[in-house]
Enzyme design. Structure first.
Site, PDB file in Angstrom:
ATOM      1  N   GLY A  63     -20.220  36.935  95.653  1.00 53.53           N
ATOM      2  CA  GLY A  63     -21.005  38.160  95.524  1.00 53.53           C
ATOM      3  C   GLY A  63     -22.494  37.898  95.546  1.00 53.53           C
ATOM      4  O   GLY A  63     -23.252  38.514  94.792  1.00 53.53           O
ATOM      5  N   ALA A  64     -22.937  36.985  96.431  1.00 52.77           N
ATOM      6  CA  ALA A  64     -24.338  36.547  96.427  1.00 52.77           C
ATOM      7  C   ALA A  64     -25.210  37.316  97.393  1.00 52.77           C
ATOM      8  O   ALA A  64     -26.366  36.948  97.604  1.00 52.77           O
ATOM      9  CB  ALA A  64     -24.398  35.052  96.748  1.00 52.77           C
ATOM     10  N   ASN A  65     -24.711  38.387  97.985  1.00 56.11           N
ATOM     11  CA  ASN A  65     -25.526  39.131  98.944  1.00 56.11           C
ATOM     12  C   ASN A  65     -26.450  40.146  98.271  1.00 56.11           C
ATOM     13  O   ASN A  65     -27.335  40.717  98.910  1.00 56.11           O
ATOM     14  CB  ASN A  65     -24.632  39.846  99.966  1.00 56.11           C
ATOM     15  CG  ASN A  65     -23.708  40.857  99.318  1.00 56.11           C
ATOM     16  OD1 ASN A  65     -23.132  40.585  98.269  1.00 56.11           O
ATOM     17  ND2 ASN A  65     -23.559  42.022  99.929  1.00 56.11           N
TER      18      ASN A  65
ATOM     19  N   GLY B 275     -27.905  41.725  93.975  1.00 57.09           N
ATOM     20  CA  GLY B 275     -27.840  41.660  92.523  1.00 57.09           C
ATOM     21  C   GLY B 275     -28.109  40.274  91.961  1.00 57.09           C
ATOM     22  O   GLY B 275     -28.856  39.471  92.523  1.00 57.09           O
ATOM     23  N   ILE B 276     -27.480  39.994  90.812  1.00 59.37           N
ATOM     24  CA  ILE B 276     -27.746  38.722  90.145  1.00 59.37           C
ATOM     25  C   ILE B 276     -27.153  37.556  90.925  1.00 59.37           C
ATOM     26  O   ILE B 276     -27.611  36.420  90.784  1.00 59.37           O
ATOM     27  CB  ILE B 276     -27.236  38.723  88.687  1.00 59.37           C
ATOM     28  CG1 ILE B 276     -25.728  38.917  88.619  1.00 59.37           C
ATOM     29  CG2 ILE B 276     -27.943  39.779  87.872  1.00 59.37           C
ATOM     30  CD1 ILE B 276     -25.186  38.839  87.203  1.00 59.37           C
ATOM     31  N   GLY B 277     -26.148  37.818  91.755  1.00 63.40           N
ATOM     32  CA  GLY B 277     -25.625  36.754  92.605  1.00 63.40           C
ATOM     33  C   GLY B 277     -26.654  36.276  93.604  1.00 63.40           C
ATOM     34  O   GLY B 277     -26.803  35.075  93.848  1.00 63.40           O
TER      35      GLY B 277
ATOM     36  N   SER C  56     -18.281  40.044  81.015  1.00 65.91           N
ATOM     37  CA  SER C  56     -19.009  41.235  80.572  1.00 65.91           C
ATOM     38  C   SER C  56     -18.753  41.466  79.089  1.00 65.91           C
ATOM     39  O   SER C  56     -17.669  41.156  78.581  1.00 65.91           O
ATOM     40  CB  SER C  56     -18.570  42.465  81.361  1.00 65.91           C
ATOM     41  OG  SER C  56     -19.054  43.652  80.769  1.00 65.91           O
TER      42      SER C  56
ATOM     43  N   TYR D 261     -11.433  47.985  83.749  1.00 67.99           N
ATOM     44  CA  TYR D 261     -12.567  47.082  83.922  1.00 67.99           C
ATOM     45  C   TYR D 261     -12.670  46.130  82.728  1.00 67.99           C
ATOM     46  O   TYR D 261     -12.837  44.915  82.898  1.00 67.99           O
ATOM     47  CB  TYR D 261     -13.856  47.886  84.071  1.00 67.99           C
ATOM     48  CG  TYR D 261     -15.093  47.030  84.223  1.00 67.99           C
ATOM     49  CD1 TYR D 261     -15.386  46.412  85.440  1.00 67.99           C
ATOM     50  CD2 TYR D 261     -15.968  46.829  83.161  1.00 67.99           C
ATOM     51  CE1 TYR D 261     -16.519  45.628  85.590  1.00 67.99           C
ATOM     52  CE2 TYR D 261     -17.098  46.041  83.295  1.00 67.99           C
ATOM     53  CZ  TYR D 261     -17.370  45.440  84.513  1.00 67.99           C
ATOM     54  OH  TYR D 261     -18.486  44.652  84.653  1.00 67.99           O
TER      55      TYR D 261
END
Length: 732
Positions: free
Chosen positions: A439-441, A443-445, A570, A605
């Site tokens: 998920g690095a595309n 946000g925090i990624g 989380s 979630y």
């Protein structure tokens, strides 16, 4: 050293925080708190008869700020496991316990009303007398008058701190034409207590802020008809009001076209028993509740101490306050006003403000001159009306904390621990270590990938969308000014176990080592959906996909020790009550109602994030204490990221508590790169930011975990379930 005597007006949360801080030995202050009620806690005291003019608490009220965000720095809420949103009694008990722990009662005068404070800081106050009235002797106090019922005293102080809150002087728009001709009851929301009082009533609620919307939700359970009259007529605010009503969970007002609930424009006029609205509609209500807010009032201040009365009475804001804290005519900081801004996190802000006040009074911080402060205030682009103080307190907290840092170069305040900054990330030999970040595309990624690449890491961006990933790579190279930075994209869809296996195969084809795996990607759903493996989409993406990915890459990590696994979980995992092991129940469709769907999404979630933390614990156990693969997990804070796209209402609700993506990535980068992880053998630890406030004051600390995380049998059982669901033949 002579102690500085400070009069604190008000024994609510802000007054208690101020007394606690001023009483610290380091500040050489002597606080005296004057509280007009017979109890401390201010507005958090529930008065069922609505006779108090200092409390707006109604029977079913719950906080709209998570208690973890509200609490003082050295005194957490005691509820275990913690509830995010608590009732007024829980908050009142918390404040009483806070006062008892820090022995604040010795500084508090209950049943005491401040009559006046003059320019010499001489305070005249009236104390009701009863058998419990006890005043410790003070030579500065002088008796002016005494009867069997009360005594009037005068006493001189060195400084004044006004902490009387904003929930006593109500605002009613009585300039509405015909307002005083009404033949039905009109009340302010401060006097509202219980929806049963309005059974079978037709009620108009005026004002679509939190209290107005919440009261509408309550009234739907008993009233014949509920009408919400709101000023804002733009689509966004209209939709937000509807979303708030739908998610209130208290009633059935989910359809604004229903005959029982509707939203209408502002009131145009009142004609005895009839109310006319700006859209020409009219109705004969049984009652009107005005949820229209409050006025600032400090009638006890006299002479030079007074705030600008024209601006206060006509435009409804307090002037002139420097940083919305210090009266600009007192550059020595001897007249201050706590928690004047609203839409804030009040308890932490009051605590920080109190430290600033104490440091100014002690000479550790210097304020500008009166002229400079007023020039600064007049240059601010703030609306000169009742919205003047409608700013989030975080900006002021940052300013205040910078003041404290400047006053003490060795500043190490427990509430504001040093941030783990990007500069602290160790620089390594370029391309000598390889990291995979899911998920690095964005946000925090993306920030994690950026800072790793800046420090020399070869980073694999594991993402679903090739275009977004390539754009992220281009952005990162431009930001860090390294056009040849070793960043590359490999496709990975964590909701597809086939995609996970294909990703691992493609990674192995590159014949690269692997030193760091950051399981960062995650989704927050909005509707029920099954993944291709037949499991609920959030549980698959957030937990099962990462479980399979980690196990398939474990040999690579073990071959490159010391190596690390970082799992972005989380704080919501604390709200999960269990892991559902029954396949049918685990994948049961959501309820059809809006609130039922929302609640089910949150539960799924939270359960998926509980799975993240339990997976970390079980993996550490299976690796053993001698393994040099260090696995830790974390809560990054509530981040302004794309995870909220599927729930815009929740995004708006949580916006005041959100961190920037840069700040959110700090906890991830700490677990991924800090030398302490290896030198201190840190493994199986759940990290959280040190406080809920944004930078520059957050350093990762160990956080509290769900009791299931420490249940060996439960962790083993979840591991075996995950192994079965991912068709993993063998694991460690």
């Amino acid at each position: 050293m002579k102690r500085i005597r400070v009069c604190i007006v008000g024994g609510g949360a802000s007054g208690l925080a101020c007394a606690r801080v001023l009483a610290l030995d380091e500040y050489h202050c002597e606080p005296i708190v004057f509280e007009q009620n017979s109890y401390i806690g201010g507005q958090w005291h529930y008065d069922p008869e609505a006779t108090s003019n200092t409390s707006a608490m109604y029977k079913n009220l719950r906080t709209n700020i998570p208690c973890m965000a509200m609490q003082f720095s050295d005194f957490p809420f005691p509820n275990d496991p913690p509830e995010a949103y608590v009732d007024a009694k829980t908050v009142e008990d918390y404040l009483i316990a806070y006062a008892e722990k820090h022995q604040l009662l010795q500084y508090i005068c209950l049943n005491t009303t401040v009559n006046s404070i003059d320019e010499t800081f001489t305070v005249t106050y009236t104390m009701k007398l009863n058998s419990a009235s006890k005043l410790p002797p003070r030579s500065e106090r002088q008796l002016l008058e005494k009867t069997d019922d009360y005594a009037v005293y005068t006493e001189k102080f060195d400084a004044i701190c006004v902490a009387n809150g904003h929930y006593s002087e109500i605002y009613l728009p009585d300039d509405i034409p015909g307002f005083h001709s009404h033949t039905f009851p009109i009340i302010h929301s401060r006097s509202y207590r219980d929806p049963e009082h309005y059974r079978n009533f037709c009620v108009i609620v005026v004002g679509a802020s939190h209290s107005g919307v919440d009261i509408c939700g309550e009234l739907m359970s008993s009233s014949k008809q509920v009408i919400l009259s709101m000023k804002e007529q733009n689509t966004d605010h209209f939709k937000l009001a509807l979303d708030l009503l739908r998610q209130s969970g208290k009633s059935i007002c989910t359809d604004y076209l229903s005959t029982k609930f509707c939203i209408v424009p502002p009131i145009e006029r009142i004609d005895q028993d009839t109310v006319y609205f700006e859209n020409q509609a009219s109705i004969k209500p049984d009652s009107i509740i005005f949820a229209t807010g409050y006025e600032y009032r400090m009638p006890f201040l006299q002479g030079k101490l007074q705030i600008d009365q024209t601006r206060l009475l006509d435009n409804h804001y307090v002037y002139p306050l420097y940083k919305q804290l210090f009266h600009a005519k007192f550059p020595d900081g001897t007249l201050s006003f706590l928690t004047i801004p609203y839409r804030i996190v009040p308890f932490p802000l009051a605590e920080v403000q109190s430290h600033v006040v104490a440091r100014v009074l002690c000479g550790l911080i210097s304020l500008p001159s009166s002229e400079q402060m007023i020039a600064y205030i007049d240059s601010l682009p703030l609306p000169q009306n009742r919205l003047y103080h409608c700013v989030h307190g975080v900006e002021y907290a940052r300013d205040f904390l910078e003041m404290m840092k400047d006053s003490d170069k060795h500043f190490n305040y427990r509430f504001v621990m040093p941030q783990y900054s990007f500069d602290e990330i160790p620089q390594i030999e370029p391309r000598s270590r390889v990291a995979i970040v899911t998920g690095a595309n964005e946000g925090i990624g993306k920030v994690t990938a950026r800072e790793l690449a800046r420090k020399g890491w070869h980073v694999i961006l594991a993402c679903r969308n090739a275009e977004k990933a390539q754009n992220a790579i281009n952005d990162i190279k431009q930001e860090i000014k390294m056009p040849d930075a070793p960043l590359e994209f490999l496709p990975l869809d964590l909701s597809s176990l086939i995609s996970v296996r294909k990703f691992v195969d493609e990674f192995h084809q590159r014949q690269l080592p692997l030193h760091l795996l950051v399981n960062n990607a995650g989704i927050f759903g909005s509707t029920f959906q099954l993944s291709e493996c037949g499991e609920e989409i959030q549980f698959t993406t957030n937990h099962l996909g990462h479980f399979l990915l980690t196990n398939l890459l474990l040999d690579d990590l073990r071959a490159c020790v010391p190596s690390r696994i970082v799992i972005v979980a989380s704080g919501s995992h604390l709200q999960a009550t269990n892991i559902e092991y029954d396949d049918q129940k685990r994948n049961q469709p959501y309820p059809t109602s809006s609130f039922g769907t929302f609640r089910a999404v949150l539960q799924k979630y939270s359960q998926s994030k509980l799975g993240n933390v339990m997976m970390c614990t079980e993996l550490v156990h299976r690796l053993g204490p001698e393994s040099r693969v260090y696995c830790n997990c974390l809560h990054p804070g509530v981040i302004k990221s794309a995870i909220w796209l599927n729930n815009k209402w929740l995004s708006r609700l949580m916006r005041p508590f959100m961190r920037t993506v840069d700040n959110g990535a700090m906890t991830t980068l700490y677990a991924a790169t800090h030398p302490d992880i290896e030198t201190k053998n840190i493994r199986g630890t759940y990290f959280i930011p040190s406080k809920t406030l944004p930078p520059p004051y957050c350093r990762p600390v160990t956080g509290k975990v769900n009791p299931l995380v420490n249940d060996r049998e439960q962790c083993r059982r979840l591991w075996e379930l995950s192994q079965r669901l991912t068709n993993l033949n063998s694991t460690i």
